[in-house]
Scaffold this active site. Structure first.
Site, short mmCIF file in Angstrom:
data_model
loop_
_atom_site.label_atom_id
_atom_site.label_comp_id
_atom_site.label_asym_id
_atom_site.label_seq_id
_atom_site.Cartn_x
_atom_site.Cartn_y
_atom_site.Cartn_z
N ASP A 107 0.80 -1.23 0.00
CA ASP A 107 0.00 0.00 0.00
C ASP A 107 0.83 1.28 0.00
OD1 ASP A 107 0.69 -1.04 2.57
OD2 ASP A 107 -0.74 0.29 3.56
N GLU A 173 -0.78 -2.32 4.99
CA GLU A 173 0.09 -2.36 6.19
C GLU A 173 -0.06 -1.10 7.02
OE1 GLU A 173 2.94 -1.85 9.04
OE2 GLU A 173 2.97 -0.54 7.29
N GLU A 174 -0.31 0.03 6.33
CA GLU A 174 -0.37 1.31 7.04
C GLU A 174 -1.65 1.47 7.86
OE1 GLU A 174 2.15 3.17 7.18
OE2 GLU A 174 3.34 2.92 5.35
N ARG A 218 17.20 -6.42 14.98
CA ARG A 218 17.30 -6.55 16.43
C ARG A 218 16.62 -7.84 16.85
NH1 ARG A 218 14.68 -4.48 21.50
NH2 ARG A 218 16.40 -4.01 22.89
N HIS A 407 7.03 8.51 5.16
CA HIS A 407 5.76 9.20 5.43
C HIS A 407 5.88 10.71 5.23
CE1 HIS A 407 3.61 5.76 7.80
NE2 HIS A 407 4.52 5.28 6.97
ZN LIG Z 1 4.91 3.31 6.73
ZN LIG Z 2 6.25 0.76 5.74
#
Ligand SMILES: [Zn+2]
Ligand SMILES: [Zn+2]
Length: 436
Positions: A107, A173-174, A218, A407
């Site tokens: 997305d 995903e957002e 991580r 973003h």
């Molecule tokens: Zn993002």
């Molecule tokens: Zn992302």
């Protein structure tokens, strides 16, 4: 060794067998490296096409068509319409074995692109009633392109793969619109990790501020859980000149906001885990001389372990209810879990670290501090062991302090990052399946 005993001979036999298997694996890795490098022109073309035609979450129909057509051309078994617009491709290796998944998100975001790139987006839409541009401002276009590249590479070596590879192309995903379940959560609900059952999952995110050539990761809690909370204080309204006639929700809410600051600073063991409690909105009243009947705040909680997350939820409820009671008011506390902790399975991470080090070079694999952003990849890792890592996307010589962040309207990544991404995804699959 003239007088070798049978026991010693048996030991020698084992010692000889191991290098032979290793040599075969090395040959496979070398083929993957060559094939991954050869994919670059295609990966760049897919990426530019998708970048120029971004789609918001749950609306990725054009992107899904492109993905499905490419996977079908490789002879993969393809499922479409998974979690609305998601696509899953299944590649069966030439030998039986385990099932491993690779995931890319699809997305874009409601932002008007200002990069000036030749293939910049000019797409416009409306989001929550407002006219906006649409842009791949988080790099998910690159994730799709690199995973298509990895699918083509692995298809070319499939007869040597012992097991099955699932390519998961995930929408949204957002986040989805308020009240809508989507993204990884919905894909898991719709059974993407079953039939065949996935044994492990790998995924990456490109990083605008990390140099091309680097991989960062991580173990354990890598990215935070993200929960939204609201506290509504119910008091009693009154004339602003007669506060004794009220149960003042504004003062009560103010006390709650102040006390929430002590949850992380006084109650969480910060040597174990970082955490965040942020109040982002406060709403009360409409007129300066009227005490309103209620007041509401909302905020976000970030944590790196389910234990800390639950501790914070309990502390918010206790704080809000206790302070409201002390003021003669009541509090309604709502906690909406949004995304769990992106938790890299420690055993899987330790096992696959040599693969990352071989593909990028030991010096280019860097363990990072925890990231307080969230990623819905966490939903897969709740069900199966997973490893999620970051791929450097910053042009050589650029300053990480001044590059446009994810973003933002100027976000961009360097395409020279892609070969390492394709090679690493494909090599993780080969090494996991061959047991290296
Ligand atoms: Zn993002
Ligand atoms: Zn992302």
């Amino acid at each position: 060794m003239k007088h070798a005993t049978p026991l010693l001979l048996a030991g020698l036999g084992l010692a000889l067998a191991a290098p032979a298997a290793h040599a075969q694996n090395t040959a496979l890795n070398a083929r993957i490296a060559t094939l991954a490098a050869a994919e670059q022109a295609k990966v760049v073309a897919w990426r530019r096409d998708i970048h120029e035609h971004p789609e918001l979450g749950n609306e990725e129909t054009r992107t899904a068509q492109l993905i499905a057509a490419q996977l079908k051309s490789l002879g993969l078994e393809v499922q479409t319409g998974v979690a609305r617009t998601g696509v899953v491709g299944i590649l069966k290796g030439g030998k039986p074995g385990r099932v491993v998944a690779l995931r890319a998100d699809m997305d874009g975001l409601p932002l008007t692109e200002t990069t000036g790139l030749a293939f910049a987006s000019t797409v416009k839409t409306t989001y929550l009633g407002q006219p906006v541009g649409v842009m791949h401002a988080c790099g998910h276009d690159t994730h799709v392109a690199m995973l298509l590249g990895a699918a083509e590479v692995l298809s070319q070596v499939k007869k040597d793969l012992p097991g099955t590879v699932k390519f998961i192309f995930q929408p949204a995903e957002e986040g989805s619109l308020p009240g809508v379940v989507g993204g990884a959560k919905l894909m898991v609900q719709e059974g993407v990790l079953t039939n065949p059952k996935v044994d492990a999952i790998f995924g990456l995110h490109i990083e605008a501020g990390t140099p091309v050539g680097q991989l960062t990761y991580r173990p354990r809690g890598e990215m935070a859980s993200s929960d939204r909370f609201t506290v509504k204080v119910l008091g009693r309204g009154a004339h602003g000149a007669k506060p004794w006639a009220s149960v003042d929700p504004v003062v009560t809410l103010a006390e709650i906001i102040t006390s929430l600051q002590t949850i992380v600073s006084r109650q969480i063991d910060l040597t174990q885990d970082a955490a965040v409690v942020t109040v982002g909105t406060v709403q009360a009243g409409v007129r300066y001389n009227v005490i309103p009947p209620d007041a509401t705040l909302s905020g976000t909680i970030r944590a790196f372990s389910p234990k800390t997350q639950e501790q914070i939820w309990a502390a918010i409820k206790r704080t809000a209810n206790g302070i409201a009671a002390a003021n003669g008011a009541t509090a309604e506390v709502t906690i909406e879990p949004y995304v769990p902790v992106t938790y890299n399975d420690p055993d899987l991470t330790a096992r696959m670290l040599p693969t990352l080090q071989r593909t990028a070079g030991v010096a280019n694999v860097v363990e990072i501090k925890a990231v307080t952003g969230a990623e819905d990849y966490a939903y897969y890792q709740e069900k199966v062991p997973g490893l999620f890592f970051f791929l450097g996307g910053m042009a050589p010589g650029a300053n990480p302090a001044t590059v446009a962040d994810h973003h933002t309207a100027g976000f961009r990544v360097d395409e020279s990052a892609f070969p390492l991404g394709v090679k690493t995804l494909a090599t993780l699959v080969a090494d996991y399946l061959t047991g290296k």
